[in-house]
Design an enzyme around this catalytic site. Structure first.
Site, PDB file in Angstrom:
ATOM      1  N   SER A   1       0.843  -1.200   0.000  1.00 11.79           N
ATOM      2  CA  SER A   1       0.000   0.000   0.000  1.00 11.79           C
ATOM      3  C   SER A   1       0.873   1.242   0.000  1.00 11.79           C
ATOM      4  O   SER A   1       1.977   1.245   0.579  1.00 11.79           O
ATOM      5  CB  SER A   1      -0.862  -0.012   1.270  1.00 11.79           C
ATOM      6  OG  SER A   1      -1.429   1.253   1.495  1.00 11.79           O
TER       7      SER A   1
ATOM      8  N   ARG B   1      -9.554  13.983  10.034  1.00  9.99           N
ATOM      9  CA  ARG B   1      -9.475  12.621  10.579  1.00  9.99           C
ATOM     10  C   ARG B   1      -8.013  12.363  10.962  1.00  9.99           C
ATOM     11  O   ARG B   1      -7.124  12.569  10.137  1.00  9.99           O
ATOM     12  CB  ARG B   1      -9.926  11.630   9.503  1.00  9.99           C
ATOM     13  CG  ARG B   1      -9.927  10.190   9.919  1.00  9.99           C
ATOM     14  CD  ARG B   1     -10.575   9.292   8.861  1.00  9.99           C
ATOM     15  NE  ARG B   1      -9.781   9.177   7.640  1.00  9.99           N
ATOM     16  CZ  ARG B   1     -10.105   8.412   6.599  1.00  9.99           C
ATOM     17  NH1 ARG B   1     -11.243   7.702   6.641  1.00  9.99           N
ATOM     18  NH2 ARG B   1      -9.350   8.350   5.530  1.00  9.99           N
TER      19      ARG B   1
ATOM     20  N   GLY C   1      -4.415  11.072  11.346  1.00 15.73           N
ATOM     21  CA  GLY C   1      -3.610  10.177  10.505  1.00 15.73           C
ATOM     22  C   GLY C   1      -3.669  10.498   9.023  1.00 15.73           C
ATOM     23  O   GLY C   1      -2.861   9.989   8.254  1.00 15.73           O
TER      24      GLY C   1
ATOM     25  N   TYR D   1      -2.637  -1.226  10.805  1.00 21.86           N
ATOM     26  CA  TYR D   1      -2.854  -1.779   9.458  1.00 21.86           C
ATOM     27  C   TYR D   1      -1.704  -1.362   8.534  1.00 21.86           C
ATOM     28  O   TYR D   1      -1.084  -2.185   7.868  1.00 21.86           O
ATOM     29  CB  TYR D   1      -4.196  -1.293   8.870  1.00 21.86           C
ATOM     30  CG  TYR D   1      -4.194  -1.384   7.368  1.00 21.86           C
ATOM     31  CD1 TYR D   1      -4.306  -2.616   6.741  1.00 21.86           C
ATOM     32  CD2 TYR D   1      -3.986  -0.249   6.568  1.00 21.86           C
ATOM     33  CE1 TYR D   1      -4.222  -2.708   5.352  1.00 21.86           C
ATOM     34  CE2 TYR D   1      -3.910  -0.336   5.198  1.00 21.86           C
ATOM     35  CZ  TYR D   1      -4.029  -1.564   4.589  1.00 21.86           C
ATOM     36  OH  TYR D   1      -3.930  -1.665   3.232  1.00 21.86           O
TER      37      TYR D   1
ATOM     38  N   ASN E   1      -5.259   4.463  -4.248  1.00 20.70           N
ATOM     39  CA  ASN E   1      -6.623   4.341  -3.700  1.00 20.70           C
ATOM     40  C   ASN E   1      -7.553   3.629  -4.687  1.00 20.70           C
ATOM     41  O   ASN E   1      -8.125   4.280  -5.566  1.00 20.70           O
ATOM     42  CB  ASN E   1      -7.172   5.727  -3.363  1.00 20.70           C
ATOM     43  CG  ASN E   1      -6.481   6.347  -2.168  1.00 20.70           C
ATOM     44  OD1 ASN E   1      -5.273   6.543  -2.183  1.00 20.70           O
ATOM     45  ND2 ASN E   1      -7.232   6.649  -1.131  1.00 20.70           N
TER      46      ASN E   1
ATOM     47  N   LYS F   1       1.798  -3.497   6.552  1.00 20.40           N
ATOM     48  CA  LYS F   1       2.294  -3.473   5.171  1.00 20.40           C
ATOM     49  C   LYS F   1       3.788  -3.134   5.148  1.00 20.40           C
ATOM     50  O   LYS F   1       4.557  -3.711   4.394  1.00 20.40           O
ATOM     51  CB  LYS F   1       1.496  -2.466   4.330  1.00 20.40           C
ATOM     52  CG  LYS F   1       0.028  -2.837   4.157  1.00 20.40           C
ATOM     53  CD  LYS F   1      -0.148  -4.144   3.387  1.00 20.40           C
ATOM     54  CE  LYS F   1      -1.590  -4.553   3.254  1.00 20.40           C
ATOM     55  NZ  LYS F   1      -1.771  -5.903   2.679  1.00 20.40           N
TER      56      LYS F   1
HETATM   57  N1  UFG Z   1     -12.692  11.034   3.502  1.00 16.50           N
HETATM   58  C1  UFG Z   1     -13.679  11.887   3.929  1.00 16.50           C
HETATM   59  N2  UFG Z   1     -14.825  11.346   4.425  1.00 16.50           N
HETATM   60  C2  UFG Z   1     -15.007   9.990   4.533  1.00 16.50           C
HETATM   61  C3  UFG Z   1     -13.980   9.122   4.098  1.00 16.50           C
HETATM   62  C4  UFG Z   1     -12.822   9.679   3.591  1.00 16.50           C
HETATM   63  O1  UFG Z   1     -13.556  13.107   3.855  1.00 16.50           O
HETATM   64  O2  UFG Z   1     -16.052   9.556   5.019  1.00 16.50           O
HETATM   65  C5  UFG Z   1     -11.462  11.607   2.946  1.00 16.50           C
HETATM   66  C6  UFG Z   1     -10.244  11.296   3.775  1.00 16.50           C
HETATM   67  O3  UFG Z   1     -10.082  12.236   4.784  1.00 16.50           O
HETATM   68  C7  UFG Z   1      -9.146  11.331   2.723  1.00 16.50           C
HETATM   69  C8  UFG Z   1      -9.834  10.897   1.434  1.00 16.50           C
HETATM   70  O4  UFG Z   1     -11.221  11.049   1.672  1.00 16.50           O
HETATM   71  O5  UFG Z   1      -8.712  12.636   2.569  1.00 16.50           O
HETATM   72  C9  UFG Z   1      -9.559   9.469   1.077  1.00 16.50           C
HETATM   73  O6  UFG Z   1      -9.854   8.656   2.202  1.00 16.50           O
HETATM   74  P1  UFG Z   1      -9.923   7.076   2.108  1.00 16.50           P
HETATM   75  O7  UFG Z   1     -10.224   6.561   3.494  1.00 16.50           O
HETATM   76  O8  UFG Z   1     -10.814   6.666   1.010  1.00 16.50           O
HETATM   77  O9  UFG Z   1      -8.458   6.696   1.658  1.00 16.50           O
HETATM   78  P2  UFG Z   1      -7.088   6.906   2.435  1.00 16.50           P
HETATM   79  O10 UFG Z   1      -6.178   7.568   1.470  1.00 16.50           O
HETATM   80  O11 UFG Z   1      -7.229   7.492   3.769  1.00 16.50           O
HETATM   81  O12 UFG Z   1      -6.768   5.369   2.692  1.00 16.50           O
HETATM   82  C10 UFG Z   1      -5.942   4.723   1.871  1.00 16.50           C
HETATM   83  C11 UFG Z   1      -6.238   3.231   1.854  1.00 16.50           C
HETATM   84  C12 UFG Z   1      -5.836   2.598   3.152  1.00 16.50           C
HETATM   85  C13 UFG Z   1      -4.488   3.062   3.589  1.00 16.50           C
HETATM   86  C14 UFG Z   1      -4.467   4.544   3.669  1.00 16.50           C
HETATM   87  C15 UFG Z   1      -3.197   5.099   4.218  1.00 16.50           C
HETATM   88  O13 UFG Z   1      -7.600   2.982   1.605  1.00 16.50           O
HETATM   89  O14 UFG Z   1      -5.824   1.210   2.954  1.00 16.50           O
HETATM   90  O15 UFG Z   1      -4.680   5.009   2.365  1.00 16.50           O
HETATM   91  O16 UFG Z   1      -2.883   6.334   3.705  1.00 16.50           O
HETATM   92  F1  UFG Z   1      -4.119   2.583   4.792  1.00 16.50           F
END
Ligand code: UFG
Length: 343
Positions: free
Chosen positions: A127, A298, A300, A152, A182, A156
């Site tokens: 990832s 959020r 992290g 998680y 993503n 990785k």
């Molecule tokens: N987001 C929102 N509202 C939500 C869900 C997400 O605003 O309800 C935003 C998040 O803050 C982020 C973006 O949408 O800015 C993308 O969020 P995701 O959760 O879809 O994806 P991430 O980039 O956070 O997560 C991905 C992978 C994980 C991994 C993570 C680490 O899905 O498996 O990257 O960076 F761990």
């Protein structure tokens, strides 16, 4: 029929799309899944889409004995694609031991069973989270890895370190680790797609569930990031493009003239979209406004992630071909038409 390939987690979101790609390219597929986050109905759907029912073994990869038994049965396999893992960031913070136990024991058992049965090629699901909060965009594969803010993500990073030590120690098994950005979207048939259990953590399923009336409103986690509109930027990649990257990785591993012990590739499009851009693009596809509200960041989340795609293009001979509209349209079709049939 080409070579036999073992696909762990083959009934999951990315696994099921990859199985279909492999079948279309005449590989003989053995799925191993414990249905902890998938369903037996996926096997029927794979058969409906591809015309082939893959071999199936219900195995918990945390048990070495069970893993060894099934690898022994299929010791004529040439490669393993190891998708099986837990993947919910928030759940991993609540229950780190479950994540380390599941994601790392399963990898160790797969490697040991491969070694004992001389199955000498592995593709690992990594990832972009291993980059942490990277300082340079686009992210190249030689960017330093960082400790993740979630267990998680850390599984990785640790898994890649295990693979590095393992491939350094002996020359028999060669590994390609694919660092996914993503993944979103669904198969063009509308028969398979992402099926998050409970409340989705990720943006795309949250958007489609909100539009479908399953969730009341999307919470946008922060609009004060140092990005063009203040919301975080990600590199969204169509799951079918991602599946095709696994095919290319498999072909590369099986072509012994190109194989080196451990290779790592980003799997992204190289394009970044903000959360607000994703909402706008979804509204254009669905034709209706989406109910959303800006709320706190959020923990992290990083401001910006998008891949350098040069290495994958030059070495893996793979690049994404589907655009954002394809990704969003297929996610929305999947949500509307068929998701509700899977229980
Ligand atoms: N987001 C929102 N509202 C939500 C869900 C997400 O605003 O309800 C935003 C998040 O803050 C982020 C973006 O949408 O800015 C993308 O969020 P995701 O959760 O879809 O994806 P991430 O980039 O956070 O997560 C991905 C992978 C994980 C991994 C993570 C680490 O899905 O498996 O990257 O960076 F761990």
């Amino acid at each position: 029929m080409k070579d036999k390939v073992i696909v762990t987690g083959g009934c999951g979101y990315i696994g099921s799309h990859t199985v279909i790609t492999l079948i279309h390219h005449n590989y003989e597929v053995v799925i191993i899944d414990d249905f902890s986050n998938s369903s037996p109905q996926i096997l029927d759907r794979i058969e409906r889409i591809s015309g082939v029912r893959p071999h199936f073994e219900q195995v918990d990869l945390k048990s070495f004995e069970a893993t060894q038994a099934v690898f022994k049965t299929h010791k004529d396999a040439k490669a393993v694609i190891h998708f099986a893992a837990h993947k919910a960031v928030a759940e991993s913070i609540q229950n780190p031991l479950m994540y380390y136990q599941n994601n790392l024991f399963s990898l160790l058992n797969v490697l040991k069973a491969q070694q004992e049965n001389s199955i000498n090629h592995l593709i690992f699901s990594s990832s972009a989270t291993v980059y942490g909060n990277p300082s340079k965009m686009p992210i190249t594969e030689d960017a330093p890895t960082q400790r993740s803010s979630s267990p998680y993500g850390n599984t990785k990073k640790i898994a890649e370190e295990i693979l590095e030590d393992f491939t350094n120690s002996q020359s028999e098994i060669s590994v390609i680790s694919l660092r996914y950005f993503n993944p979103i979207g669904a198969h063009a048939s509308g028969q398979i797609g992402e099926f998050p259990s409970g409340i989705p953590n990720n943006l795309m399923p949250y958007i489609t569930q909100t539009a479908a009336g399953i969730r009341e409103k999307l919470m946008v986690f922060g609009n004060d990031y140092p990005t063009k509109d203040g919301t975080p930027i990600r590199d969204y990649i169509h799951v079918v493009d991602l599946a095709e990257a696994h095919l290319k990785a498999l072909e590369r591993l099986l072509d012994t003239s190109t194989t080196s012990p451990l290779e790592i590739f980003n799997v992204g499009t190289g394009n970044g979209f903000s959360v607000l851009e994703m909402i706008k693009a979804f509204e254009a596809v669905s034709g209706s406004p989406l109910n959303y509200e800006i709320t706190d960041r959020r923990p992290g989340d990083v401001p910006e992630m998008f891949a350098s795609t040069t290495l994958a293009k030059n070495v893996l001979k793979w690049e994404a071909s589907r655009n954002l509209k394809d990704m969003i349209q297929s996610s929305w079709t999947w949500e509307q038409n068929l998701r509700s049939e899977l229980k």
